[in-house]
Structure formats: C-alpha cells, structure tokens
Design an enzyme around this catalytic site. Sequence first.
Site, short mmCIF file in Angstrom:
data_model
loop_
_atom_site.label_atom_id
_atom_site.label_comp_id
_atom_site.label_asym_id
_atom_site.label_seq_id
_atom_site.Cartn_x
_atom_site.Cartn_y
_atom_site.Cartn_z
N GLU A 1 -3.69 -10.09 4.39
CA GLU A 1 -4.48 -9.72 5.04
C GLU A 1 -5.39 -10.95 5.52
O GLU A 1 -5.99 -11.08 6.64
CB GLU A 1 -5.22 -8.43 4.67
N GLU A 31 0.67 -1.08 0.11
CA GLU A 31 0.19 -0.10 0.03
C GLU A 31 0.70 1.26 0.05
O GLU A 31 0.70 2.25 -0.74
CB GLU A 31 -0.93 0.07 1.13
C1 1HE Z 1 6.81 -8.43 12.21
C2 1HE Z 1 5.99 -8.38 11.04
C3 1HE Z 1 4.83 -7.59 10.91
C4 1HE Z 1 7.89 -9.48 10.66
N1 1HE Z 1 4.51 -7.15 12.16
N2 1HE Z 1 6.34 -8.17 13.40
N3 1HE Z 1 2.20 -8.41 7.09
C5 1HE Z 1 2.14 -9.65 7.07
O1 1HE Z 1 1.57 -10.61 7.35
C6 1HE Z 1 3.76 -10.26 6.71
C7 1HE Z 1 4.31 -10.98 8.03
N4 1HE Z 1 5.86 -11.15 7.86
C8 1HE Z 1 6.29 -12.12 7.21
O2 1HE Z 1 5.64 -13.00 6.36
C9 1HE Z 1 7.79 -12.22 7.28
O3 1HE Z 1 8.25 -12.00 8.36
C10 1HE Z 1 8.61 -11.66 6.12
C11 1HE Z 1 8.33 -12.51 4.63
C12 1HE Z 1 8.12 -10.25 5.83
C13 1HE Z 1 10.09 -11.76 6.30
O4 1HE Z 1 10.68 -12.88 6.67
P1 1HE Z 1 12.04 -12.98 7.21
O5 1HE Z 1 12.21 -14.61 7.46
O6 1HE Z 1 12.96 -12.43 6.65
O7 1HE Z 1 11.87 -12.41 8.78
P2 1HE Z 1 11.13 -13.01 9.95
O8 1HE Z 1 12.00 -14.04 10.70
O9 1HE Z 1 9.60 -13.74 9.81
O10 1HE Z 1 10.70 -11.83 10.84
C14 1HE Z 1 11.70 -11.11 11.82
C15 1HE Z 1 11.10 -10.26 12.64
O11 1HE Z 1 10.05 -9.22 12.21
C16 1HE Z 1 10.43 -11.07 13.51
O12 1HE Z 1 10.38 -10.92 15.04
P3 1HE Z 1 11.25 -11.64 16.11
O13 1HE Z 1 11.10 -10.79 17.14
O14 1HE Z 1 10.76 -12.96 15.93
O15 1HE Z 1 12.53 -11.41 15.49
C17 1HE Z 1 8.86 -10.92 13.31
O16 1HE Z 1 7.93 -11.29 14.05
C18 1HE Z 1 9.05 -9.46 12.81
N5 1HE Z 1 7.91 -9.33 11.90
N6 1HE Z 1 6.84 -9.09 9.89
C19 1HE Z 1 5.18 -7.38 13.16
N7 1HE Z 1 4.12 -7.45 9.93
C20 1HE Z 1 -2.91 -0.66 7.28
S1 1HE Z 1 -3.48 -2.19 7.08
C21 1HE Z 1 -2.29 -3.23 6.33
C22 1HE Z 1 -2.39 -4.63 6.68
C23 1HE Z 1 -1.30 -5.38 6.44
O17 1HE Z 1 -0.24 -4.84 6.31
S2 1HE Z 1 -1.38 -7.07 6.67
C24 1HE Z 1 -0.11 -7.90 6.54
C25 1HE Z 1 0.83 -7.83 7.52
#
Ligand code: 1HE
Length: 266
Positions: free
Chosen positions: A134, A114
């Site tokens: 989402e 977005e």
């Molecule tokens: C996060 C987030 C997040 C990572 N909020 N903490 N977005 C999603 O559903 C995408 C969710 N994220 C993923 O699928 C993956 O993290 C990624 C593909 C983006 C990256 O993978 P990777 O292997 O490089 O990293 P990771 O090990 O998954 O994440 C590293 C850290 O970032 C980890 O935290 P940690 O404390 O365990 O190290 C994750 O929890 C954190 N992290 N993404 C919070 N999104 C206005 S409305 C919009 C609505 C949306 O955007 S919905 C989509 C949300």
Amino acid sequence: MDEALSEFVTIEEDGPIALLGLNRPSKRNAISDRFVEAIADAVAHVEKTAKAGVIFGHGPHFCAGLDLAEHSEKSPIEGIYGSRRWHEVFRMIERGRIPWVSALHGAVVGGGLELAASTHIRVADASAFFALPEGQRGIFVGGGGAVRVARLMGAARMSDLMLSGRVIDAKTAERWNVVQYVVGEGEALAKATSIAKAAAGNAPLSNYAVIHALSRIQDMSSEDGLFVESLMASFTQTSPEAKERLRAFLEKRAGKVALEKRSDGA
Ligand code: 1HE
C-alpha cells in the site's frame, strides 16, 4: 447467486463443505467493486448449506489485492464507502455461521492478505508470498488489515512490511503467526479442504463459539473474557449434541486424540 456476479467466483460443493474460488486470474484475482459483491453473495450462498468453507484463488496467485485500475478514479468519500463495504463483506466471513479456511499460493498481497486474515485458518503452500505494498501505491490498508493483520503478526511487523515494502515467504509468515500451515507447492487446497472437513465434523455450536466468542473475548478484559468463556462453556456442554458426543466417547464410539504421523507438523 446473481449470474452476473458469478463470473468472479466459482462454488463447488464437496460433501459438507464448499470451495469458493476467486476467479479473475487474468487480473491476478484483484478485487474490484463487483468482485467484492460476488464474494458477499457467494459467502451468503455457501453459509446456507455448508458446514465449513475453503477460499482459494484460481490461476497463479491467491489474490493481488485491491483492483488498482478501478480505484485510481475514486473520490475520498467513494473511497470510504468502498473500504466500509470491504469491512462488511470480510466480517461476513470472520463472524458468520461457518468456519473458513484459506488456501494460499503465489501473491497474497494487500487486500488479498486482508481477505486471508478474515478467514479462521490459513494454509500456505511453498510458493506463497506476503506483502502490504500500500505504501508504494500511495494508499493505506482498507480491508480490515489494520485490525486483523496487525493482530496476527503484530503492529511492529506490519509497520515494517508497509514502510519498507518487505515481502515475506511462507515459512516467515508461519513464524509470524500469519499462517498456521505450510505445505508443498500445489498442496494448499487439498490441505485446506481436509481441515475444513474436520471442522465441519464438529458440533455447530462449538464452531460458533470459536468464531464468535473466542474472537470477541480477545477484545475484553481478562475478567470479562473469563466470564463469557464460562457462559459459552456451559451453553455448549449442556446442549443435546454435546451430551451425545460425550456419551459416544465414554462408550468408545468416538475417536481418540492422536498425533498425525507427519514430521513437518502439517
Ligand atoms: C492488477 C493488479 C491489481 C495485477 N489491480 N490489476 N496490489 C498490488 O500492489 C499488487 C500489484 N500486482 C503485482 O505486484 C503483480 O501483478 C503480482 C505479483 C500480483 C502478480 O505478478 P504477475 O507477473 O503474475 O502478473 P502481472 O503481469 O503483473 O499482472 C497480470 C495482470 O493483472 C496485469 O494486467 P494486464 O492487463 O497488463 O494483463 C496487471 O496489471 C493486473 N493486475 N495486480 C489491478 N492489484 C481495501 S484496501 C487494499 C489495498 C491494496 O490491496 S493495495 C495492494 C494492491
């Protein structure tokens, strides 16, 4: 810019343009409430002096979208206020003073897509992937995607991404009109920078017309759109800057239009 907010973004000036870096790589640049305020402050700051801007992500990904940790705690009304604030901030980018180019790599998902959709030109490198997870998280787009992403790729494709959880690569995103350029891995920032510098060289009034009139004309009837086009055409053509630029071309002081010598069109 507020020092406390600057932890989330970096700003670097490069001649007439500014590079705005999303800087929360440990959370994959997930956008929290404070992060969105940092983006607002950075955009307002950059607009004062730069003639064009680039948005990119530090770390392995452009942006993982909404900070899911923070948003699991919100009430319905807080959710609406949050979404409306994203709308305001992304609108500052889409309909502000300067053109913005986004340089995309790794995850460009959810709110990250977005954010990219609110910029005027999107450049992806070969590592970029795009999704709207989402549906899997039990939520809906809230950062303008229902309007901007749907307009780029079409509502049918957006429905597919949201319902099936499909993830598309950079080439598919280009085919779907989501990005305008695909470059080699690690090359998006350089390409976006050179595009932003080219845009910065245009007359500010022309850029303003592209940013404000062109996008609004898409919402008008054809008749109204053509009328507004004529107003903008006359307004820009008769400006002193346009007169000087037209004269420069006729006197052979300005560059010609020529195809760039790259076979991939990038
Ligand atoms: C996060 C987030 C997040 C990572 N909020 N903490 N977005 C999603 O559903 C995408 C969710 N994220 C993923 O699928 C993956 O993290 C990624 C593909 C983006 C990256 O993978 P990777 O292997 O490089 O990293 P990771 O090990 O998954 O994440 C590293 C850290 O970032 C980890 O935290 P940690 O404390 O365990 O190290 C994750 O929890 C954190 N992290 N993404 C919070 N999104 C206005 S409305 C919009 C609505 C949306 O955007 S919905 C989509 C949300």
